[in-house]
Design a protein around this motif. Structure first.
Motif, PDB file in Angstrom:
ATOM      1  N   ALA A  83       4.256  13.839   3.236  1.00  0.00           N
ATOM      2  CA  ALA A  83       3.360  12.857   2.603  1.00  0.00           C
ATOM      3  C   ALA A  83       4.076  11.559   2.299  1.00  0.00           C
ATOM      4  CB  ALA A  83       2.751  13.452   1.327  1.00  0.00           C
ATOM      5  N   LEU A  87       3.069   7.865   3.549  1.00  0.00           N
ATOM      6  CA  LEU A  87       2.737   6.828   2.570  1.00  0.00           C
ATOM      7  C   LEU A  87       3.596   5.575   2.762  1.00  0.00           C
ATOM      8  CD1 LEU A  87       2.204   8.888  -0.703  1.00  0.00           C
ATOM      9  CD2 LEU A  87       0.474   7.734   0.681  1.00  0.00           C
ATOM     10  N   LEU A  91       1.617   2.140   3.254  1.00  0.00           N
ATOM     11  CA  LEU A  91       1.641   1.167   2.163  1.00  0.00           C
ATOM     12  C   LEU A  91       2.566  -0.014   2.434  1.00  0.00           C
ATOM     13  CD1 LEU A  91       1.688   3.571  -0.926  1.00  0.00           C
ATOM     14  CD2 LEU A  91      -0.264   2.366   0.066  1.00  0.00           C
TER      15      LEU A  91
END
Length: 339
Positions: A83, A87, A91
């Motif tokens: 994860a 991310l 992001l």
């Protein structure tokens, strides 16, 4: 370019099979150094929680894969372990376009390379586990699918994030430059709509969606070059162009991978030939004809052997034991009953 990337992929695969321990140690060292640098930056910026998450989840996934392999992972462990890598790509890549030079083009490259190093280390750890357990040296379809899914997701997010261009420099909406922190991103709405099928295709695993990503992903990046200045256009081509090519090649790899979508191979039962109505029926003996197994005491081809004969067990005393009697030329044993 596709031939070159295929050659590089085969070379890395050969190195992983020949020296998995060396690749695991090298990848682990580089990952530790990169993670330490990132944690230092986050701690100095006043975000220690992000720094802790950068270490705990990927390190736990590395340890579990080293012990159990990619196939032995329960479902929640794999998404939680990767994860943070996903991310980072989702992001930092869009935000990097608002950073100052050289971070606007350097951050997406570092995120992409970090993901490749981390996934390569996981692959080497899985190879070592299979070597220890004396299993087949080939990676299972589950492991290949999991690694390819994360690679596709990271590469797609990096390309989509790089396609967003910040606008509105010093209040002038006609001045387009990446790295600007004022205003919204060009093509932001279109990119969000066109990227949904690609993100769905990562998890749904349909070849049609993979072909859609091959066609749409380079197109979105090419459209993002239009509002840029000539200098920024060349900068984007040199810094993110190879990532677009790598992402497109990985989607092409998914279209021809046997494990995409993964279908378990169930053993198929052999089907017996059934004649059609217009075809001659196989010969069947009539009740008055000898059965196939009665000819030469051998069953005919295509017919089952006869059932074994069933005889009732003999009753006590029905068949008294018979002792052999010696011939006249043989020595008779002495009669013990007269003594």
């Amino acid at each position: 370019m596709d031939v070159l990337l295929d050659a590089v992929d085969r070379a890395l695969e050969s190195l992983r099979r020949r020296w998995p321990g060396v690749l695991f140690a090298l990848g682990l060292t580089v990952w530790i150094l990169a993670t330490a640098a990132a944690v230092t930056v986050t701690v100095m910026s006043g975000s220690p929680a992000i720094g802790v998450s950068m270490v705990v989840l990927p390190a736990a996934l590395l340890i579990i894969v080293t012990i159990r392999g990619l196939d032995g992972l329960p479902w929640p462990i794999w998404p939680l372990g990767v994860a943070f890598t996903v991310l980072l790509a989702g992001l930092l890549s869009p935000l990097a376009q608002r950073f100052h030079d050289p971070f606007d083009w350097l951050v997406p490259i570092l995120v992409f390379i970090y993901a490749q190093i981390f996934l390569g280390t996981l692959t080497a750890a899985d190879e070592l586990k299979r070597r220890r357990s004396a299993q087949d040296t080939e990676m299972s379809p589950i492991g290949e699918r999991r690694i390819l899914q994360v690679k596709l997701l990271v590469a797609t997010l990096v390309v989509l994030g790089s396609a967003q261009v910040a606008v509105g420099l010093d209040g002038d909406p006609d001045a387009y430059r990446p790295g600007n922190s004022v205003g919204e991103s060009t093509f932001e709405g279109g990119i969000s709509c066109l990227s949904v099928p690609m993100l769905v295709g990562v998890w749904w695993r349909r070849r049609g969606l993979a072909w859609y990503a091959i066609a749409v992903l380079p197109t979105l990046f090419a459209l993002s070059l239009i509002p840029r200045t000539p200098e920024a256009r060349w900068e984007a081509l040199l810094s993110q162009g190879w990532i677009v090519i790598a992402a497109t090649w990985q989607w092409g790899k998914a279209t021809r991978a046997p494990s995409w979508p993964h279908q378990p191979n169930h053993p198929q039962q052999p089907q017996q030939w059934q004649p059609q109505p217009w075809q001659p029926q196989p010969w069947q003996p009539q009740p008055w004809q000898p059965q196939p197994w009665q000819q030469n005491n051998t069953p005919a081809q295509g017919y089952p052997p006869p059932p074994p004969a069933q005889f009732p067990p003999p009753s006590p005393g029905q068949y008294p034991p018979q002792h052999p009697q010696p011939g006249p030329w043989q020595h008779r044993p002495p009669d013990q009953s007269s003594r």
